[in-house]
Design a protein around this motif. Structure first.
Motif, PDB file in Angstrom:
ATOM      1  N   ASP A 104      37.452 141.685  -2.050  1.00  0.00           N
ATOM      2  CA  ASP A 104      37.196 140.476  -2.841  1.00  0.00           C
ATOM      3  C   ASP A 104      37.321 140.739  -4.339  1.00  0.00           C
ATOM      4  OD1 ASP A 104      34.918 141.949  -3.264  1.00  0.00           O
ATOM      5  OD2 ASP A 104      33.524 140.351  -2.760  1.00  0.00           O
ATOM      6  N   ARG A 105      37.909 141.875  -4.711  1.00  0.00           N
ATOM      7  CA  ARG A 105      38.199 142.299  -6.078  1.00  0.00           C
ATOM      8  C   ARG A 105      36.976 142.774  -6.853  1.00  0.00           C
ATOM      9  NH1 ARG A 105      43.319 141.815  -7.183  1.00  0.00           N
ATOM     10  NH2 ARG A 105      43.338 141.287  -9.361  1.00  0.00           N
ATOM     11  N   ALA A 144      42.663 155.868 -12.075  1.00  0.00           N
ATOM     12  CA  ALA A 144      43.342 155.263 -10.937  1.00  0.00           C
ATOM     13  C   ALA A 144      42.496 154.155 -10.349  1.00  0.00           C
ATOM     14  CB  ALA A 144      43.615 156.309  -9.867  1.00  0.00           C
ATOM     15  N   ARG A 145      43.181 153.206  -9.782  1.00  0.00           N
ATOM     16  CA  ARG A 145      42.505 152.172  -9.001  1.00  0.00           C
ATOM     17  C   ARG A 145      42.709 152.538  -7.549  1.00  0.00           C
ATOM     18  NH1 ARG A 145      43.970 146.194 -10.731  1.00  0.00           N
ATOM     19  NH2 ARG A 145      44.948 146.395  -8.717  1.00  0.00           N
ATOM     20  N   VAL A 146      41.608 152.689  -6.878  1.00  0.00           N
ATOM     21  CA  VAL A 146      41.635 153.029  -5.460  1.00  0.00           C
ATOM     22  C   VAL A 146      41.095 151.818  -4.717  1.00  0.00           C
ATOM     23  CG1 VAL A 146      40.666 154.585  -3.730  1.00  0.00           C
ATOM     24  CG2 VAL A 146      41.346 155.475  -5.953  1.00  0.00           C
ATOM     25  N   PHE A 147      41.696 151.513  -3.604  1.00  0.00           N
ATOM     26  CA  PHE A 147      41.295 150.353  -2.818  1.00  0.00           C
ATOM     27  C   PHE A 147      40.571 150.816  -1.569  1.00  0.00           C
ATOM     28  CE2 PHE A 147      44.978 149.335  -5.319  1.00  0.00           C
ATOM     29  CZ  PHE A 147      44.636 148.121  -5.896  1.00  0.00           C
ATOM     30  N   ILE A 148      39.740 149.944  -1.035  1.00  0.00           N
ATOM     31  CA  ILE A 148      38.967 150.268   0.154  1.00  0.00           C
ATOM     32  C   ILE A 148      39.319 149.262   1.244  1.00  0.00           C
ATOM     33  CG2 ILE A 148      36.978 148.901  -0.604  1.00  0.00           C
ATOM     34  CD1 ILE A 148      35.185 151.010   0.727  1.00  0.00           C
ATOM     35  N   SER A 177      32.352 141.895  -0.610  1.00  0.00           N
ATOM     36  CA  SER A 177      31.556 143.060  -0.972  1.00  0.00           C
ATOM     37  C   SER A 177      30.086 142.833  -0.640  1.00  0.00           C
ATOM     38  CB  SER A 177      31.733 143.392  -2.449  1.00  0.00           C
ATOM     39  OG  SER A 177      31.404 142.284  -3.248  1.00  0.00           O
ATOM     40  N   ALA A 178      29.641 141.577  -0.631  1.00  0.00           N
ATOM     41  CA  ALA A 178      28.248 141.285  -0.287  1.00  0.00           C
ATOM     42  C   ALA A 178      27.954 141.636   1.170  1.00  0.00           C
ATOM     43  CB  ALA A 178      27.940 139.814  -0.542  1.00  0.00           C
ATOM     44  N   ASP A 179      28.973 141.618   2.021  1.00  0.00           N
ATOM     45  CA  ASP A 179      28.796 141.964   3.429  1.00  0.00           C
ATOM     46  C   ASP A 179      28.712 143.469   3.658  1.00  0.00           C
ATOM     47  OD1 ASP A 179      28.966 139.276   4.025  1.00  0.00           O
ATOM     48  OD2 ASP A 179      31.070 139.364   4.629  1.00  0.00           O
ATOM     49  N   VAL A 180      29.281 144.252   2.763  1.00  0.00           N
ATOM     50  CA  VAL A 180      29.390 145.685   3.016  1.00  0.00           C
ATOM     51  C   VAL A 180      28.521 146.554   2.123  1.00  0.00           C
ATOM     52  CG1 VAL A 180      31.702 145.493   3.979  1.00  0.00           C
ATOM     53  CG2 VAL A 180      31.427 145.897   1.538  1.00  0.00           C
ATOM     54  N   LEU A 181      28.118 146.060   0.964  1.00  0.00           N
ATOM     55  CA  LEU A 181      27.305 146.879   0.068  1.00  0.00           C
ATOM     56  C   LEU A 181      25.883 147.016   0.593  1.00  0.00           C
ATOM     57  CD1 LEU A 181      28.486 145.623  -3.423  1.00  0.00           C
ATOM     58  CD2 LEU A 181      28.923 147.842  -2.404  1.00  0.00           C
TER      59      LEU A 181
END
Length: 134
Positions: free
Chosen positions: A6-7, A65-69, A78-82
């Protein structure tokens, strides 16, 4: 930086010689326990090794670097996974970084009413430049 679907971003600093597993450890501490995730750099997509001795420098992730998950369950928010602790920390950071009330708009509308400085100008009269010969 680790960018969620979700950026939303998780930012951390690492020594260039730290192994990639250190980045996985930081992300694992920020997400809910038991979630299966992977980290990748893009473009083109390069999955980052979870184990091993490859350093961030070796993987071309230095100086920044920008790393993506990505998540095995396809989570997009991100609210679901943090983790709860991470969400609380975000709430505290947001409260500290809150923007103060904005200034009232100049009555009469538009940038023209506020003058040339408010419109991004220098306050000088526009006209022909002095160096232009006609």
């Amino acid at each position: 930086r680790v960018e969620f679907p979700d950026r939303a971003c998780l930012t951390a600093r690492f020594h260039p010689r730290e192994p990639c597993s250190a980045a996985y450890a930081v992300v694992a501490a920020a997400v809910r326990p038991g979630l299966v995730f992977s980290l990748f750099a893009a473009p083109p997509r390069r999955d980052l090794p979870r184990d091993g001795t490859a350093s961030l420098l070796d993987l071309g992730l230095v100086p920044a670097a920008r790393v993506f998950i990505s998540f095995a369950g396809g989570h997009s928010s991100s609210a679901d996974v943090l983790s709860e602790a991470s969400l609380r920390r975000m709430d505290c950071d947001a409260a500290e970084d809150a923007v103060p009330e904005s200034l009232p708009v100049v009555p009469g509308g538009g940038c023209e009413a506020a003058g040339p400085l408010a419109a991004g100008g220098t306050g000088k009269k526009r006209g022909k430049p002095s160096w232009l010969k006609t």
